[in-house]
Motif scaffolding. Structure first.
Motif, mmCIF file in Angstrom:
data_model
loop_
_atom_site.group_PDB
_atom_site.id
_atom_site.type_symbol
_atom_site.label_atom_id
_atom_site.label_comp_id
_atom_site.label_asym_id
_atom_site.label_seq_id
_atom_site.Cartn_x
_atom_site.Cartn_y
_atom_site.Cartn_z
ATOM 1 N N ARG A 37 -56.144 -51.376 136.572
ATOM 2 C CA ARG A 37 -56.519 -50.029 136.135
ATOM 3 C C ARG A 37 -55.397 -49.438 135.299
ATOM 4 N N VAL A 38 -55.783 -48.655 134.288
ATOM 5 C CA VAL A 38 -54.835 -47.904 133.472
ATOM 6 C C VAL A 38 -55.349 -46.472 133.412
ATOM 7 N N VAL A 39 -54.471 -45.506 133.683
ATOM 8 C CA VAL A 39 -54.872 -44.098 133.681
ATOM 9 C C VAL A 39 -53.923 -43.322 132.765
ATOM 10 N N GLU A 40 -54.497 -42.529 131.867
ATOM 11 C CA GLU A 40 -53.737 -41.655 130.970
ATOM 12 C C GLU A 40 -54.148 -40.223 131.295
ATOM 13 N N CYS A 41 -53.194 -39.351 131.583
ATOM 14 C CA CYS A 41 -53.495 -37.968 131.972
ATOM 15 C C CYS A 41 -52.772 -36.987 131.060
ATOM 16 N N TRP A 42 -53.532 -36.119 130.410
ATOM 17 C CA TRP A 42 -52.977 -35.084 129.531
ATOM 18 C C TRP A 42 -52.585 -33.886 130.395
ATOM 19 N N GLY A 43 -51.363 -33.414 130.255
ATOM 20 C CA GLY A 43 -50.870 -32.292 131.054
ATOM 21 C C GLY A 43 -51.767 -31.072 130.968
ATOM 22 N N ASP A 44 -52.106 -30.530 132.123
ATOM 23 C CA ASP A 44 -52.975 -29.366 132.197
ATOM 24 C C ASP A 44 -52.299 -28.216 132.945
ATOM 25 N N ASP A 45 -51.556 -28.556 133.984
ATOM 26 C CA ASP A 45 -50.864 -27.569 134.800
ATOM 27 C C ASP A 45 -49.475 -28.127 135.089
ATOM 28 N N VAL A 46 -48.583 -28.015 134.105
ATOM 29 C CA VAL A 46 -47.245 -28.605 134.178
ATOM 30 C C VAL A 46 -46.224 -27.462 134.116
ATOM 31 N N PRO A 47 -45.899 -26.900 135.278
ATOM 32 C CA PRO A 47 -45.032 -25.721 135.289
ATOM 33 C C PRO A 47 -43.577 -26.040 134.977
ATOM 34 N N ASP A 48 -42.897 -25.036 134.463
ATOM 35 C CA ASP A 48 -41.452 -25.122 134.268
ATOM 36 C C ASP A 48 -40.798 -24.988 135.640
ATOM 37 N N GLY A 49 -39.839 -25.856 135.920
ATOM 38 C CA GLY A 49 -39.132 -25.796 137.187
ATOM 39 C C GLY A 49 -37.859 -24.975 137.071
ATOM 40 N N LYS A 50 -37.247 -24.688 138.189
ATOM 41 C CA LYS A 50 -35.986 -23.941 138.182
ATOM 42 C C LYS A 50 -34.807 -24.853 137.914
ATOM 43 N N LEU A 51 -34.918 -26.112 138.337
ATOM 44 C CA LEU A 51 -33.820 -27.053 138.170
ATOM 45 C C LEU A 51 -34.210 -28.214 137.255
ATOM 46 N N THR A 52 -35.401 -28.747 137.452
ATOM 47 C CA THR A 52 -35.887 -29.845 136.622
ATOM 48 C C THR A 52 -37.412 -29.807 136.610
ATOM 49 N N ASP A 53 -38.008 -30.504 135.669
ATOM 50 C CA ASP A 53 -39.466 -30.559 135.580
ATOM 51 C C ASP A 53 -39.857 -31.659 134.597
ATOM 52 N N PHE A 54 -41.164 -31.917 134.502
ATOM 53 C CA PHE A 54 -41.653 -32.961 133.606
ATOM 54 C C PHE A 54 -41.297 -32.669 132.149
ATOM 55 N N ARG A 55 -41.420 -31.422 131.720
ATOM 56 C CA ARG A 55 -41.152 -31.090 130.317
ATOM 57 C C ARG A 55 -39.693 -31.391 129.951
ATOM 58 N N ARG A 56 -38.767 -31.002 130.810
ATOM 59 C CA ARG A 56 -37.348 -31.277 130.551
ATOM 60 C C ARG A 56 -37.064 -32.773 130.578
ATOM 61 N N ALA A 57 -37.744 -33.484 131.465
ATOM 62 C CA ALA A 57 -37.493 -34.918 131.615
ATOM 63 C C ALA A 57 -37.735 -35.672 130.311
ATOM 64 N N VAL A 58 -38.720 -35.222 129.524
ATOM 65 C CA VAL A 58 -39.040 -35.901 128.266
ATOM 66 C C VAL A 58 -38.702 -35.045 127.043
ATOM 67 N N GLN A 59 -37.938 -33.980 127.279
ATOM 68 C CA GLN A 59 -37.508 -33.076 126.205
ATOM 69 C C GLN A 59 -38.702 -32.595 125.377
ATOM 70 N N ALA A 60 -39.778 -32.187 126.069
ATOM 71 C CA ALA A 60 -40.979 -31.709 125.379
ATOM 72 C C ALA A 60 -40.693 -30.414 124.636
ATOM 73 N N LYS A 61 -41.207 -30.360 123.432
ATOM 74 C CA LYS A 61 -41.070 -29.163 122.595
ATOM 75 C C LYS A 61 -42.249 -28.229 122.865
ATOM 76 N N GLN A 62 -42.165 -27.027 122.348
ATOM 77 C CA GLN A 62 -43.209 -26.017 122.571
ATOM 78 C C GLN A 62 -44.594 -26.507 122.156
ATOM 79 N N ASP A 63 -44.673 -27.282 121.086
ATOM 80 C CA ASP A 63 -45.967 -27.734 120.564
ATOM 81 C C ASP A 63 -46.363 -29.111 121.096
ATOM 82 N N GLU A 64 -45.781 -29.509 122.238
ATOM 83 C CA GLU A 64 -46.080 -30.812 122.831
ATOM 84 C C GLU A 64 -46.608 -30.643 124.261
ATOM 85 N N SER A 65 -47.427 -31.598 124.664
ATOM 86 C CA SER A 65 -47.904 -31.662 126.039
ATOM 87 C C SER A 65 -47.301 -32.887 126.711
ATOM 88 N N VAL A 66 -47.190 -32.810 128.020
ATOM 89 C CA VAL A 66 -46.689 -33.930 128.806
ATOM 90 C C VAL A 66 -47.877 -34.811 129.173
#
Length: 118
Positions: A37-66
């Motif tokens: 199985r292969v699953v691809e999931c487009w970020g829908d509810d990816v909150p900013d964390g206080k210390l770390t989060d998915f967006r920071r992990a991949v250096q996502a820009k404002q116009d990008e989704s995780v």
């Protein structure tokens, strides 16, 4: 128990359809080489964390989704053999027209320690 390859990437929102087309083209090779199985999931509810989060992990820009993705294999031996075949297959060669920046991808292989029925 199965073996999982996990991936997190940042994809420009404008490239959503290109990303889906890319995944439809390349993900079938993992299945061809033994993945179940292969699953691809487009970020829908990816909150900013206080210390770390998915967006920071991949250096996502404002116009990008995780995008959070995984490949499920029957076991690690099948995964190792399948990934070796993928890396040698000329169809898997990265093109210059990738819909995301592969340098910001994080990935790893994971051995499940718990699996509950769904």
């Amino acid at each position: 128990m199965s073996y999982i390859d996990g991936f997190v990437i940042a994809v420009p929102n404008a490239n959503r359809e290109r990303f889906i087309a890319h995944a439809n083209t390349f993900d079938v090779f993992f299945l061809e080489f033994g993945a179940t199985r292969v699953v691809e999931c487009w970020g829908d509810d990816v909150p900013d964390g206080k210390l770390t989060d998915f967006r920071r992990a991949v250096q996502a820009k404002q116009d990008e989704s995780v995008v959070f993705s995984w490949i499920e294999w029957p076991d690690k031996a099948t995964r190792d053999a399948g990934m070796a075949k993928c890396m040698k297959d000329p169809r898997m060669a990265p093109g210059t027209d990738m819909p995301f920046d592969g340098k910001r991808m994080i990935f790893g292989g994971f051995a499940p320690v718990l699996s509950l029925p769904g």
